[in-house]
Enzyme design. Structure first.
Site, mmCIF file in Angstrom:
data_model
loop_
_atom_site.group_PDB
_atom_site.id
_atom_site.type_symbol
_atom_site.label_atom_id
_atom_site.label_comp_id
_atom_site.label_asym_id
_atom_site.label_seq_id
_atom_site.Cartn_x
_atom_site.Cartn_y
_atom_site.Cartn_z
ATOM 1 N N LYS A 68 0.848 -1.152 -0.151
ATOM 2 C CA LYS A 68 0.003 0.028 -0.044
ATOM 3 C C LYS A 68 0.809 1.272 0.007
ATOM 4 O O LYS A 68 1.625 1.397 0.872
ATOM 5 C CB LYS A 68 -0.850 -0.030 1.223
ATOM 6 C CG LYS A 68 -1.902 1.237 1.482
ATOM 7 C CD LYS A 68 -2.672 0.950 2.555
ATOM 8 C CE LYS A 68 -3.731 2.124 2.797
ATOM 9 N NZ LYS A 68 -4.635 1.787 3.782
ATOM 10 N N LYS A 108 0.255 -9.160 3.472
ATOM 11 C CA LYS A 108 -0.093 -10.558 2.618
ATOM 12 C C LYS A 108 -1.292 -10.015 1.803
ATOM 13 O O LYS A 108 -1.844 -9.132 1.963
ATOM 14 C CB LYS A 108 -0.679 -11.426 3.682
ATOM 15 C CG LYS A 108 -1.366 -12.439 3.102
ATOM 16 C CD LYS A 108 -2.212 -13.169 4.075
ATOM 17 C CE LYS A 108 -3.185 -14.284 3.404
ATOM 18 N NZ LYS A 108 -3.131 -15.678 3.612
ATOM 19 N N TYR A 127 -4.386 -10.120 -0.089
ATOM 20 C CA TYR A 127 -5.757 -11.085 0.068
ATOM 21 C C TYR A 127 -6.303 -11.432 -1.350
ATOM 22 O O TYR A 127 -6.158 -10.463 -2.261
ATOM 23 C CB TYR A 127 -6.686 -10.548 0.885
ATOM 24 C CG TYR A 127 -6.130 -10.719 2.479
ATOM 25 C CD1 TYR A 127 -6.671 -11.912 3.055
ATOM 26 C CD2 TYR A 127 -5.054 -9.926 3.011
ATOM 27 C CE1 TYR A 127 -6.181 -12.103 4.653
ATOM 28 C CE2 TYR A 127 -4.538 -10.324 4.222
ATOM 29 C CZ TYR A 127 -5.049 -11.447 5.011
ATOM 30 O OH TYR A 127 -4.638 -11.853 6.329
ATOM 31 N N ASP A 166 -13.831 3.221 10.672
ATOM 32 C CA ASP A 166 -14.335 3.240 8.934
ATOM 33 C C ASP A 166 -14.470 1.821 8.818
ATOM 34 O O ASP A 166 -13.987 1.325 7.643
ATOM 35 C CB ASP A 166 -12.842 3.666 8.460
ATOM 36 C CG ASP A 166 -13.390 4.161 7.099
ATOM 37 O OD1 ASP A 166 -14.485 4.086 6.879
ATOM 38 O OD2 ASP A 166 -12.350 4.225 6.220
ATOM 39 N N ASP A 226 -15.274 -2.459 2.066
ATOM 40 C CA ASP A 226 -14.007 -2.322 1.429
ATOM 41 C C ASP A 226 -12.843 -2.458 2.226
ATOM 42 O O ASP A 226 -11.800 -2.734 1.640
ATOM 43 C CB ASP A 226 -13.602 -0.872 0.750
ATOM 44 C CG ASP A 226 -15.121 -0.088 0.213
ATOM 45 O OD1 ASP A 226 -15.081 0.140 -0.847
ATOM 46 O OD2 ASP A 226 -15.977 -0.251 1.034
ATOM 47 N N ASN A 227 -13.126 -2.206 3.608
ATOM 48 C CA ASN A 227 -12.097 -2.361 4.469
ATOM 49 C C ASN A 227 -12.015 -3.771 5.176
ATOM 50 O O ASN A 227 -11.544 -3.819 6.063
ATOM 51 C CB ASN A 227 -12.169 -1.273 5.426
ATOM 52 C CG ASN A 227 -11.433 0.081 5.182
ATOM 53 O OD1 ASN A 227 -11.039 0.093 4.002
ATOM 54 N ND2 ASN A 227 -11.976 1.265 5.685
ATOM 55 N N ASP A 272 -7.046 -1.317 6.862
ATOM 56 C CA ASP A 272 -7.198 0.192 6.781
ATOM 57 C C ASP A 272 -7.383 0.942 8.141
ATOM 58 O O ASP A 272 -8.758 1.084 8.463
ATOM 59 C CB ASP A 272 -8.367 0.548 5.663
ATOM 60 C CG ASP A 272 -7.900 2.022 5.449
ATOM 61 O OD1 ASP A 272 -7.396 2.664 5.792
ATOM 62 O OD2 ASP A 272 -8.904 2.348 4.637
HETATM 63 N N1 LIG Z 1 -3.413 -6.657 1.557
HETATM 64 C C1 LIG Z 1 -4.447 -6.531 0.557
HETATM 65 N N2 LIG Z 1 -4.701 -7.510 -0.373
HETATM 66 C C2 LIG Z 1 -5.435 -7.149 -1.418
HETATM 67 N N3 LIG Z 1 -6.166 -6.115 -1.509
HETATM 68 C C3 LIG Z 1 -5.940 -5.197 -0.802
HETATM 69 C C4 LIG Z 1 -5.057 -5.240 0.410
HETATM 70 N N4 LIG Z 1 -5.010 -4.055 1.066
HETATM 71 C C5 LIG Z 1 -6.051 -3.326 0.208
HETATM 72 N N5 LIG Z 1 -6.609 -3.843 -0.807
HETATM 73 C C6 LIG Z 1 -7.384 -3.327 -1.595
HETATM 74 O O1 LIG Z 1 -7.302 -1.965 -1.753
HETATM 75 C C7 LIG Z 1 -8.129 -1.315 -1.499
HETATM 76 C C8 LIG Z 1 -7.991 0.190 -0.836
HETATM 77 O O2 LIG Z 1 -7.277 -0.059 0.129
HETATM 78 P P1 LIG Z 1 -7.442 0.708 1.585
HETATM 79 O O3 LIG Z 1 -8.805 0.715 2.059
HETATM 80 O O4 LIG Z 1 -6.448 0.176 2.405
HETATM 81 O O5 LIG Z 1 -6.893 2.100 1.046
HETATM 82 P P2 LIG Z 1 -7.600 3.583 1.365
HETATM 83 O O6 LIG Z 1 -7.144 4.657 0.314
HETATM 84 O O7 LIG Z 1 -7.187 3.865 2.903
HETATM 85 O O8 LIG Z 1 -9.039 3.324 1.494
HETATM 86 P P3 LIG Z 1 -10.290 4.421 1.643
HETATM 87 O O9 LIG Z 1 -10.644 4.851 0.259
HETATM 88 O O10 LIG Z 1 -11.295 3.564 2.370
HETATM 89 O O11 LIG Z 1 -9.664 5.417 2.324
HETATM 90 C C9 LIG Z 1 -9.388 -2.275 -0.633
HETATM 91 O O12 LIG Z 1 -10.462 -1.932 -0.697
HETATM 92 C C10 LIG Z 1 -8.884 -3.447 -1.046
HETATM 93 O O13 LIG Z 1 -9.917 -3.743 -2.252
#
Ligand SMILES: Nc1ncnc2c1ncn2[C@@H]1O[C@H](COP(=O)(O)OP(=O)(O)OP(=O)(O)O)[C@@H](O)[C@H]1O
Length: 566
Positions: free
Chosen positions: A196, A294, A296, A337, A341-342, A360
């Site tokens: 990320k 990891k 997912y 939150d 999605d989280n 998240d």
């Molecule tokens: N470890 C992971 N493995 C696979 N997919 C992931 C993983 N971490 C995040 N994702 C995907 O990436 C997307 C965005 O990640 P995340 O929610 O952490 O970002 P964010 O920018 O903080 O989100 P938000 O828009 O809720 O603020 C998640 O909804 C998921 O689909």
């Protein structure tokens, strides 16, 4: 009627006898038996004959026919003595119970006392429910070892320092509002990760500033090392917020701060988050934070779009969601939150039994109450799924927000989605939807017909406006797990035995737990026929048995006993 052991009158008439009298009686019986057993074993008995001195207040207790014990000293004496016979944790339970009874006059040591033998060594002052809890503790201790070994075996990976040089980035998995997630591999290794990369618009390009702005994301990183030495200093600051690992909470495997690289699809997907050196429209800073996890298979949101879930799968997911929330509450962390999605899923063992993790933590706080002095204070992420007490809280000099049951409330709304219905709190142009600030409980939609009735009742309670009327997340998890693991025939007992006592119920629970523990051990060693458990099912079973407590099962059972259909 007289007690043959201590000659106290009418001790069998527990209903008419005061708690104090019963407690005193039991203490006498206990000490006498202790003395008898010591005598029988030919041990030193003097210290019991003449004087027993309560160290806390120096009072002398004699057990030659008359035992002088004042109410305050009883709890501690009993606890100390019992610890000679049973494990420390049980003795601690007794002390806790006794103190509760002495302080709050609630049900504790004094109620429903029975002289039960523990390990055939001597009598104890446990209530039947305490006794059952103590046996549960034995199940817990066996299964916590098994569960730890199971996890170590299935998830063992050598520790590694990640950086931009040893990671090879692949495709973009998803883009959120605050970050983008890529799949990646360690060079020369086939293991897949998800990396990320945070969007950094404000923090200066140095590790300290980046850490200050984004450290919440790292709350589930339990390591102390980073390839970025400046960041490593931050990771090792005293009192750094860390959440103890839990199987239903995302584990961050590595963090580092580095320059934003040029990655596939960057200009199309997030041009504004890039620094000027990579994109003319960029507002981003040069450096940012990277988190390695990891990888997912998908988010719960995608999973729910792709398929209609079977009831078993829904229960399996819901149990894990509540387990994760209960871990957060136990450690006084609020996610703030929770949304589909989280929530990430690993489908590798069986798509009908996905393993779930909450991810998240960008909005998390490490306090269940935070002051709300002004409206500027961030209340959390997605407003539609904020609990009513959070959206409705009014700022003021002495105002605060109570987050103790807010994540649970958000999970209650997601439960509709998990049981193949629409979330009643998501804005919907074509249909009427509920608003978290003004909904009435009686307007909550009925859960889909496939939902087990106890779960529908549970979700209704979770979505109560008043947070103190919501159940504990562990009770919610226990209910889902009971529906998953205990046979329907067993659970039907309670449909017809609504007015059975707690003692009866706790005994029955213990019977089932023992049966479940035995079956699980056999299935683990593949000694029996029957349905083979997949890895995720086995993991949840082991986790359940490693933490099982009658304290949570009993209230969960009340959802079953009051409902007509299971
Ligand atoms: N470890 C992971 N493995 C696979 N997919 C992931 C993983 N971490 C995040 N994702 C995907 O990436 C997307 C965005 O990640 P995340 O929610 O952490 O970002 P964010 O920018 O903080 O989100 P938000 O828009 O809720 O603020 C998640 O909804 C998921 O689909």
């Amino acid at each position: 009627m007289r007690c043959r052991q201590c000659l106290v009158r009418d001790h069998y008439r527990a209903d008419t006898q005061s708690i104090g009298e019963r407690l005193l009686h039991q203490t006498r019986v206990f000490l006498r038996t202790l003395l008898r057993v010591y005598n029988r074993n030919g041990r030193q008995t003097k210290s019991f004959h003449g004087n027993i001195v309560n160290k806390s207040n120096g009072r002398r207790l004699s057990i030659n026919n008359q035992l002088i014990v004042d109410s305050k000293s009883r709890a501690s004496i009993v606890g100390r003595l019992v610890s000679k016979w049973v494990s420390n944790s049980i003795a601690a339970d007794i002390r806790r119970n006794a103190t509760r009874q002495l302080l709050f006059k609630g049900p504790g040591l004094g109620l429903g006392l029975v002289g039960v033998c523990i390990n055939n060594k001597g009598p104890s002052l446990l209530t039947e429910i305490d006794e059952t809890e103590a046996k549960c503790q034995q199940i817990r201790s066996i299964f916590s070892t098994l569960f730890t070994n199971y996890q170590i075996k299935s998830e063992a990976a050598e520790p590694c320092l990640f950086d931009l040089n040893n990671l090879q980035f692949g495709n973009c998995i998803a883009k959120g509002c605050n970050a983008v997630v890529y799949d990646a591999k360690l060079k020369g290794n086939t293991n897949q990760f998800a990396v990320k990369m945070m969007f950094n618009y404000d923090a200066e390009s140095n590790a300290a500033a980046i850490w200050k702005a984004m450290n919440k994301e790292c709350i589930t990183f339990n390591g102390n090392f980073s390839s970025n030495k400046e960041l490593e200093i931050m990771l090792n600051t005293p009192n750094r917020q860390k959440l103890k690992p839990h199987p239903n909470i995302i584990e961050i495997k590595g963090v580092f701060a580095d320059y934003v690289p040029s990655l596939p699809e960057a200009i199309e997907l997030y041009p504004n988050a890039l620094p000027l050196r990579l994109c003319d429209q960029g507002f981003g800073r040069n450096m940012t934070l990277f988190l390695v996890m990891k990888k997912y298979d998908m988010s719960l949101k995608t999973f729910l779009v792709e398929r209609d879930l079977k009831t078993q799968t829904s229960l399996f997911l819901l149990s894990q969601l509540f387990e994760g929330i209960s871990h957060l509450i136990k450690h006084k962390i609020v996610h703030r939150d929770i949304k589909t999605d989280n929530i990430l899923l690993d489908l590798s063992s069986d798509p009908d039994f996905p393993w779930l993790v909450i991810t998240d933590f960008g909005f998390c706080v490490n306090s269940l109450r935070i002051p709300l002095n002004s409206d500027e204070i961030t209340r959390g992420g997605n407003r539609a799924l904020m609990a009513p007490e959070i959206v409705c809280a009014e700022p003021g000099p002495f105002s605060y927000i109570d987050y103790s049951a807010s994540d649970l409330w958000s999970c209650g709304t997601i439960a509709y989605e998990i049981f193949n219905a629409e979330n009643p709190f998501y804005p919907n142009k074509s249909k009427k939807y509920l608003q978290n600030n003004n909904y009435k409980e009686e307007h909550l939609p009925i859960m889909p017909p496939s939902t087990p009735k106890p779960i529908a009742a549970l979700i209704f309670d979770i979505l109560k406006r008043n947070p103190s009327e919501r159940p504990h997340p562990k009770v919610a998890a226990s209910l889902c797990e009971m529906l998953l693991f205990f046979s329907r025939r067993n659970l039907m007992v309670f449909k017809t035995q609504i007015d059975r006592s707690e003692v009866y119920k706790s005994r029955k629970l213990l019977q089932w737990l023992r049966a479940l523990a035995t079956i699980t051990l056999c299935q683990r060693n593949t000694m029996t026929g029957g349905r083979k458990l997949n890895a995720a099912e086995m993991k949840l079973r082991l986790m359940f048995l490693s933490e099982v407590k009658i304290e949570y099962l009993l209230p969960a059972l009340s959802y079953i006993s009051t409902e007509e259909k299971i």
